[in-house]
Write a protein that holds these residues in place. Structure first.
Motif: not given
Length: 170
Positions: A79-96
């Motif tokens: 529920n955070a800003s779209s920037t925060i959630i997109l950065l977290l999703i990007a980090a997770t996908l890159l790592y995975f």
């Protein structure tokens, strides 16, 4: 959910991802170039020993814990800003995809091939063939892991900056 729990989880994600990225960076910049200078027997024996030593509880917690903490962070900050959630999703996908999947389907099969070889009983020709089959491919996969784990770490750090701004404005 309490903000301190959300912050704790993302800090754990940052720490564990940073450790993974640092491990990959060190291997790319020191370990593989260093052992790459060894003769075939020494190179293959050293790699066997390192591959056997790295599979330990501490490594497993860091390696898989980073992904789990990242995934939980995505859920907690949804529920955070779209920037925060997109950065977290990007980090997770890159790592995975760049670290976990490349390791499991790229590096591990090569490690297992090497582990199954009795280096002491192999001929010079067999050792050269094994090294040719192993070294370039393993290093190529590992370079992907280094880049993606570093980008994942960077994405988490940028997300933290945005979280700090987000918290200040809330």
């Amino acid at each position: 959910m309490d903000i301190s729990i959300k912050l704790l989880i993302i800090m754990i994600a940052v720490l564990l991802t940073g450790l993974s990225a640092g491990l990959c960076f060190t291997w790319t910049n020191a370990v593989t170039p260093g052992i790459g200078r060894l003769d075939n027997v020494s190179y293959l024996q050293a790699f066997q020993a390192m591959n056997r030593a790295i599979i330990n509880p501490t490594f497993m917690v860091v390696f898989f814990g980073a992904f789990i903490a990242q995934l939980v962070s995505v859920i907690l900050w949804k529920n955070a800003s779209s920037t925060i959630i997109l950065l977290l999703i990007a980090a997770t996908l890159l790592y995975f995809f760049g670290l976990v999947i490349v390791t499991i389907f790229g590096n591990v099969p090569l490690n297992e091939l090497l582990d199954q070889t009795n280096i002491a009983n192999a001929s010079a020709e067999e050792l050269q063939q094994l090294r040719n089959q192993f070294e370039v491919r393993w290093n190529r996969f590992h370079f992907i892991r280094t880049i993606t784990s570093t980008l994942s770490f960077g994405s988490l750090l940028i997300a933290l900056i945005h979280i700090a701004k987000y918290q200040t404005n809330s």
